[in-house]
Scaffold this motif. Structure first.
Motif, short mmCIF file in Angstrom:
data_model
loop_
_atom_site.label_atom_id
_atom_site.label_comp_id
_atom_site.label_asym_id
_atom_site.label_seq_id
_atom_site.Cartn_x
_atom_site.Cartn_y
_atom_site.Cartn_z
N GLU A 129 -43.15 2.38 -45.13
CA GLU A 129 -43.49 1.37 -45.71
C GLU A 129 -44.92 0.73 -45.11
O GLU A 129 -45.22 0.69 -43.85
CB GLU A 129 -42.55 0.11 -45.53
CG GLU A 129 -41.26 0.46 -46.24
CD GLU A 129 -41.29 0.29 -47.71
OE1 GLU A 129 -41.79 -0.56 -48.33
OE2 GLU A 129 -40.68 1.31 -48.32
N ARG A 150 -43.33 12.58 -47.73
CA ARG A 150 -42.40 11.94 -48.47
C ARG A 150 -41.02 11.91 -48.12
O ARG A 150 -40.37 13.17 -48.12
CB ARG A 150 -42.59 12.61 -49.99
CG ARG A 150 -44.07 12.45 -50.36
CD ARG A 150 -43.99 13.27 -51.86
NE ARG A 150 -45.42 12.94 -52.38
CZ ARG A 150 -45.80 12.62 -53.68
NH1 ARG A 150 -44.72 12.42 -54.55
NH2 ARG A 150 -47.05 12.60 -54.05
N PRO A 151 -40.25 11.01 -47.98
CA PRO A 151 -40.74 9.54 -48.52
C PRO A 151 -41.35 9.07 -47.18
O PRO A 151 -41.46 9.49 -46.03
CB PRO A 151 -39.23 8.87 -48.47
CG PRO A 151 -38.40 9.50 -47.58
CD PRO A 151 -38.91 11.02 -47.55
N THR A 155 -39.70 2.20 -57.69
CA THR A 155 -41.25 2.26 -57.83
C THR A 155 -42.04 3.40 -58.25
O THR A 155 -41.50 4.34 -57.88
CB THR A 155 -41.42 1.71 -56.30
OG1 THR A 155 -40.67 0.35 -55.84
CG2 THR A 155 -42.78 1.59 -56.08
N SER A 212 -47.20 1.23 -50.29
CA SER A 212 -46.13 1.99 -49.60
C SER A 212 -45.69 3.04 -50.17
O SER A 212 -45.37 4.09 -49.57
CB SER A 212 -44.84 1.06 -49.45
OG SER A 212 -44.98 -0.19 -48.65
N SER A 213 -46.37 3.47 -51.75
CA SER A 213 -45.87 4.44 -52.56
C SER A 213 -47.06 5.01 -52.92
O SER A 213 -47.13 5.87 -54.12
CB SER A 213 -45.18 3.87 -53.44
OG SER A 213 -45.79 2.79 -54.42
N THR A 214 -48.13 4.97 -52.15
CA THR A 214 -49.32 5.73 -52.71
C THR A 214 -49.70 6.75 -51.65
O THR A 214 -49.59 6.64 -50.46
CB THR A 214 -50.70 4.51 -52.51
OG1 THR A 214 -50.58 3.69 -53.50
CG2 THR A 214 -52.13 5.43 -52.39
N ARG A 217 -44.70 6.07 -58.08
CA ARG A 217 -45.50 7.01 -56.92
C ARG A 217 -46.99 7.10 -57.49
O ARG A 217 -47.12 7.63 -58.44
CB ARG A 217 -44.90 8.40 -56.64
CG ARG A 217 -45.48 8.81 -55.38
CD ARG A 217 -44.86 8.54 -54.05
NE ARG A 217 -45.53 8.65 -52.96
CZ ARG A 217 -45.40 8.25 -51.86
NH1 ARG A 217 -44.22 7.51 -51.65
NH2 ARG A 217 -45.94 8.59 -50.69
#
Length: 395
Positions: free
Chosen positions: A186, A182-183, A2, A74-76, A4
């Motif tokens: 979710e 990071r991480p 995914t 979730s990855s923003t 970022r």
């Protein structure tokens, strides 16, 4: 793996008036996204081919919007919210925001990674906290507070001030992203987010489905488009794996209409509870009892409901038999009292993607014009009359 993203751009979608229309809000939000992405890439030294931001116009057609956007959120690192009256009156952008902020411990923590923008101004006495938060971005730029960023991106006279605001946005995004966990956690699944729009004009939108299950399909019909229930039906399985009813419901929700799917006989009784769009597989006419089910639907169909017959012209079986079944379905419905003008045939996935927003908007408009008006409990059922003066028949 995914990607970022430094930022996600969230806004309240406009209503399309024609199938080929791209309304102002959508167009100018896209323009802002492009220019903001370029500014962030310049500050971070990102390669031109590397996406630094995301907004939902990038979601692939016919994909599962909810699942895809939940993954993106979730990855923003930073959530950019283009505030406007429409933003707060629609459930979809509020659900996006709630999905993102649900990753953090409390409101104060989440606010560090939310960048509010005054996109279209609203009265200063409404939603004062959100307005004050959005105004901070335009400190010292009176045009921003007076007109909002949408007007500034549209009008050449504000170009210099607009560029200043976009540069500020990019710097705030990069600064906040450097501190993002990071991480990260979710995001909350958009399906699980419940929000209540303010002054909402939303109406319930029902997506009805009449299609055979895999076990019910006509003899000789390929099994691939079908599943264990009508809602599993996917006439474009060769292009994507997402059931068509779920796709239609997703589009309706993005346009601001709470949507539900009805694929059982008892569920179809609820078509009269709001705007309705009924999807029909022409192959239903070839099943045992299929025409009876169509006549039963016609008897339950409210006057404002729209019927969409969906097929795939690239399906080898469409030319051989499917086209004739479409004619059979249309004839059965019209004989049972459904006007031909309420029945539309779609045989191409591209056409469906292009026309669906306007079909949904039209279904909602027809509902608002034709749905019965229910008086409040206890109200006088006799409507007042305007009587004439002395000597009139009603005097």
């Amino acid at each position: 793996m995914t990607s970022r993203y430094y930022f996600y751009l969230s806004y309240g979608h406009s209503v399309r008036l024609r199938a080929d229309d791209r309304p102002d809000t959508d167009h100018w939000a896209g323009r802002l996204f492009t220019e903001l992405s370029a500014e962030v890439a310049k500050l971070t030294g990102a390669e031109p081919s590397t996406p630094v931001g995301y907004y939902d116009d990038l979601v692939r057609p016919m994909s599962d919007w909810k699942a895809e956007l939940t993954g993106v959120l979730s990855s923003t690192d930073v959530f950019v919210a283009l505030y406007s009256p429409g933003y707060f009156n629609k459930s979809w952008p509020l659900r996006e925001r709630a999905s993102f902020t649900g990753r953090f411990d409390g409101e104060a923590d989440a606010e560090r990674f939310v960048l509010p923008v005054l996109w279209v101004p609203w009265p200063r006495w409404e939603r004062e906290a959100e307005r004050a938060a959005a105004l901070r971005l335009g400190a010292g730029i009176p045009e921003y507070a007076e007109e909002g960023l949408q007007a500034m991106v549209r009008l050449a006279m504000y170009r210099r001030q607009y560029r200043t605001v976009v540069t500020r946005m990019a710097r705030e995004i990069v600064t906040a992203a450097a501190a993002a966990p990071r991480p990260g956690r979710e995001a909350v699944a958009i399906d699980e987010v419940e929000v209540e729009p303010t002054d909402s004009t939303d109406i319930q939108f029902t997506v009805g489905v009449l299609a055979p299950s895999r076990a019910e399909r006509p003899g000789g019909r390929a099994a691939a488009p079908y599943g264990s229930s009508p809602r599993s039906w996917n006439p474009y399985r060769g292009v994507q794996k997402f059931p068509i009813a779920e796709y239609v419901a997703n589009v309706a929700e993005r346009l601001g209409q709470p949507a539900r799917i009805a694929d059982r006989a008892t569920d179809l009784l609820r078509l009269a509870e709001g705007a309705a769009l009924v999807l029909i597989d022409p192959w239903l006419a070839g099943t045992t009892g299929g025409k009876e089910r169509l006549r039963e639907l016609a008897g339950r169909l409210p006057d404002w409901a729209t019927v969409l017959l969906v097929a795939d012209h690239s399906d080898p079986q469409y030319v051989a038999r499917g086209a004739r079944l479409y004619e059979s379905v249309a004839a059965t419905l019209t004989a049972a009292g459904v006007a031909q003008s309420r029945i539309t045939l779609i045989v191409d996935i591209g056409r469906l993607v292009d026309r669906l927003p306007s079909i949904i908007d039209n279904a909602c408009t027809v509902y608002r014009k034709n749905a019965p008006v229910f008086l409040p409990k206890g109200a006088d059922s006799v409507l007042p009359r305007i009587s004439g003066g002395e000597g009139s028949p009603d005097a």
